[in-house]
Design a protein around this motif. Sequence first.
Motif, short mmCIF file in Angstrom:
data_model
loop_
_atom_site.label_atom_id
_atom_site.label_comp_id
_atom_site.label_asym_id
_atom_site.label_seq_id
_atom_site.Cartn_x
_atom_site.Cartn_y
_atom_site.Cartn_z
N ARG A 306 0.62 -1.24 -0.08
CA ARG A 306 0.07 0.06 -0.09
C ARG A 306 0.85 1.51 0.01
O ARG A 306 0.67 2.31 -0.74
N ILE A 307 1.96 1.22 0.72
CA ILE A 307 3.08 2.29 0.78
C ILE A 307 3.63 2.53 -0.56
O ILE A 307 3.50 3.75 -1.28
N ASP A 308 4.02 1.38 -0.96
CA ASP A 308 4.61 1.39 -2.45
C ASP A 308 3.67 2.08 -3.65
O ASP A 308 3.88 2.78 -4.38
N ALA A 309 2.36 1.63 -3.36
CA ALA A 309 1.37 2.24 -4.36
C ALA A 309 1.08 3.70 -3.98
O ALA A 309 0.69 4.31 -5.01
N GLN A 310 1.40 4.30 -3.14
CA GLN A 310 1.23 5.59 -2.71
C GLN A 310 2.56 6.47 -2.95
O GLN A 310 2.75 7.57 -2.53
N GLY A 311 3.53 5.59 -3.45
CA GLY A 311 4.78 6.57 -3.85
C GLY A 311 5.88 6.08 -3.18
O GLY A 311 7.32 6.25 -3.28
N GLY A 312 5.86 5.00 -2.06
CA GLY A 312 6.96 4.15 -1.16
C GLY A 312 7.55 5.30 -0.16
O GLY A 312 7.10 6.45 -0.05
N LEU A 313 8.59 4.80 0.44
CA LEU A 313 9.27 5.38 1.36
C LEU A 313 10.67 5.68 1.10
O LEU A 313 11.77 6.17 1.88
N GLY A 314 10.97 5.74 -0.31
CA GLY A 314 12.52 6.08 -0.89
C GLY A 314 13.33 5.30 -0.33
O GLY A 314 13.15 3.95 -0.10
N MET A 315 14.65 5.53 0.07
CA MET A 315 15.77 4.83 0.45
C MET A 315 15.37 4.05 1.57
O MET A 315 15.84 2.87 1.69
N ALA A 316 14.78 4.51 2.49
CA ALA A 316 14.20 4.03 3.95
C ALA A 316 13.51 2.59 3.52
O ALA A 316 13.62 1.76 4.42
N GLY A 317 12.89 2.58 2.49
CA GLY A 317 12.02 1.47 2.37
C GLY A 317 12.66 0.25 1.81
O GLY A 317 12.31 -1.03 1.85
N VAL A 318 13.92 0.43 1.35
CA VAL A 318 14.68 -0.82 0.89
C VAL A 318 15.18 -1.73 1.97
O VAL A 318 14.89 -2.99 1.77
#
Length: 353
Positions: A306-318
């Motif tokens: 869901r977070i990815d679908a809304q644009g993601g968290l950038g580098m932190a999401g990796v």
Amino acid sequence: MRPISRLTPRPSPSLLGKLALLPLLPLLSGCDWVVMNPSGDIAMQQRDLIIVATVLMLLIIVPVIALTLFFAWKYRRSNEAAKYDPDWHHSTRLEIVIWAAPLVIITILGAVTWTSTHLLDPYRPLDRLAPGRSAENVKPLKVQVVALDWKWLFIYPELGVATVNELAAPVDTPIDFQLTSSSVMNSFYVPALAGQIYAMPGMTTQLHAVINKPGTFDGFSANYSGAGFSHMRFKFHGMSQANFDRWAAEVRRGGDRLDGPRYLVLEKPSEKAPVQRFATVDAGLFDKAVNRCVEPGKMCQHDMMRIDAQGGLGMAGVYNVTTLEYDKRVRRGQEGGLRAFVAALCAPKSAQR
Ligand SMILES: [Cu+2]
């Protein structure tokens, strides 16, 4: 020049006779060909499909082999009576047979395969329990299956119980399986019940089937999954409704509770796991197993999506993604190594929809 037959030793007729009997050998072993003699309606229809397809193909194979042997014999060198016609090049009658017979068989085979592929789709809810018996007013039994390293976990969400390496179901009741895996791909297979279906991590697969005869049947993983794979076996019990209710009550009387921490112990690799029964199961455990977030504080896959679908968290999401990899124990810091960067995230109610 000497004929070649004199140079090679000819097998004695008795040896040829013995060789011809070889294909019959499996029949003597007295083994039960469960795939050809199943106890569930879906497996029965699959058996019929195997027979129909094999017979249709034999309609071509048997005459071709028989004619090959016949021609070799009839036009043998020593047969002076056989007609010798080196200029022969066409026969309309032969062309018709050669093209029409396979065309008819392939058409029938295609029609049978197409309809049964759809009718026997494992994702399709059953519309019959047995020939002539509708499944319309029979409530299905839901079973959630998790393939663990290396044992099978069965959760009965409606009964609130769970078992390891033991599956039971009432006869003549549709069973609605939902399957997943905790680490690698496995294949859930009870030959007496239905064909195999894959269980894969991070997603669910489905199987609808019914058992029509009471009895104890073998179940196992049909897809190699590592060291303990050979012992990833369980017994499937087909029972009368009364016996099934008694079985469920017996499981419920046990004291064990299957919650998150208990699941994390259970999912650790072990071989030849004994039957285990859990009187209560945390609601939503299967959902967490599918979304790979049984560990407290770990982000669930669907939240991450869901977070990815809304644009993601950038580098932190990796760093979140790394926890999903197979060597997850290392990645999650349970055995040294990386720690998750974003372990959990609060989302407004509106974003959860
Ligand atoms: Cu494949």
